[in-house]
Design an enzyme around this catalytic site. Sequence first.
Site, PDB file in Angstrom:
ATOM      1  N   LYS A  52       6.516   5.718   1.594  1.00  0.00           N
ATOM      2  CA  LYS A  52       5.395   4.806   1.302  1.00  0.00           C
ATOM      3  C   LYS A  52       4.221   5.104   2.234  1.00  0.00           C
ATOM      4  CE  LYS A  52       8.181   0.913  -0.264  1.00  0.00           C
ATOM      5  NZ  LYS A  52       8.902  -0.295   0.102  1.00  0.00           N
ATOM      6  N   GLN A  96      10.635  -4.496   4.188  1.00  0.00           N
ATOM      7  CA  GLN A  96      11.631  -3.648   3.530  1.00  0.00           C
ATOM      8  C   GLN A  96      12.999  -4.339   3.504  1.00  0.00           C
ATOM      9  OE1 GLN A  96      11.067  -0.622   2.011  1.00  0.00           O
ATOM     10  NE2 GLN A  96      13.205  -0.751   1.366  1.00  0.00           N
ATOM     11  N   ASP A 119       4.553  -6.747  -2.787  1.00  0.00           N
ATOM     12  CA  ASP A 119       5.849  -6.498  -3.450  1.00  0.00           C
ATOM     13  C   ASP A 119       6.087  -7.508  -4.582  1.00  0.00           C
ATOM     14  OD1 ASP A 119       7.287  -4.281  -2.757  1.00  0.00           O
ATOM     15  OD2 ASP A 119       8.283  -5.199  -1.028  1.00  0.00           O
TER      16      ASP A 119
END
Length: 293
Positions: A52, A96, A119
């Site tokens: 990412k 994450q 997200d």
Amino acid sequence: MILIDGKQTAEDIRLEIAREVASMIDKGIKAPHLAAVIVGEDPASQTYVASKEKQAKAAGFTSTVYRLPAATTEQELLGVIDFLNDDPDVDGYIVQLPLPGHINSNTVLQAVAPEKDVDGFHPVNVGRMALGLPCYVPATPHGIMELLRRYQVETTGKKCVVLGRSHIVGSPVSILMSQKGTPGDATVTLCHSKTAGLAQIAAEADILIAAIGKPGFVTADMVKEGAVVIDVGIHRIEAPDTKSGFRLVGDVDFEAVAKKASMITPVPGGVGPMTIASLLQNTLKAAKKEIYG
Ligand code: NAP
């Protein structure tokens, strides 16, 4: 049969984003800033966050990664979340997953400011998605919809069967496919482990989306001739005949199903590469304040 090339599509999206970021910078607007928080040493998560970071930088974004030790307490992590919520330079960030067992993921995800939740996991964004309001759509369903859009898959009035009801893939993609719009306006059936007659239901689908987490689960007899097949699964299986000793496969028996499908995503190179591209698209929206003003 058309192979839906997620790798190329993701690359196209990254180039489009990079062009837009370059023009923002030319106009004196700051580059979008994506931050990521990772707790612990899980190798798959480390690889994913590194990827990412690399792709965010390649698109011209500012990228910051907060690498915290596995022993970080929930309170300490919530402190980092507060800091990121308050930092005016950070447009969007991700935490994450998975988090270590002593940290409650729900508590953490709910602490992320919805306007920075690129997200799309915060209940506010999930609720807005369910209502068809502007929101950050989670990366994998977003990537699937983008592939359907760019490959001009006809979805209106079509039967769509989604296999799997997880909060990150199956459930949101079933909502998006049933909503008004293009792609969308499909008649959706959502199947899960308690579904009776799953194989027959799948075999009626014009568009079959498999997000089950079982290698090769979807066999040719479960697929209608001419169906569009989207394979979300990713599995590393042993393959002594390859140099690395393993290969990646999806939830679909690709060789057999590709002979019946009109379009299909491969694994690797289908839905997978779209995930990070979608995250970058969400971060660009955050930087432009497109969702929350
Ligand atoms: P998950 O949370 O494990 O959910 C799996 C879903 O499949 C559940 O709803 C489960 O039903 C259902 N299921 C499992 N076995 C079944 C069976 N035999 N018959 C019918 N339904 C069954 O998985 P996920 O996170 O959605 O991920 C699915 C797959 O996609 C995994 O291989 C994952 O690695 C992959 N993935 C890929 C990406 C990408 O970027 N390409 C992103 C995310 C995930 P119940 O709810 O009844 O248990």
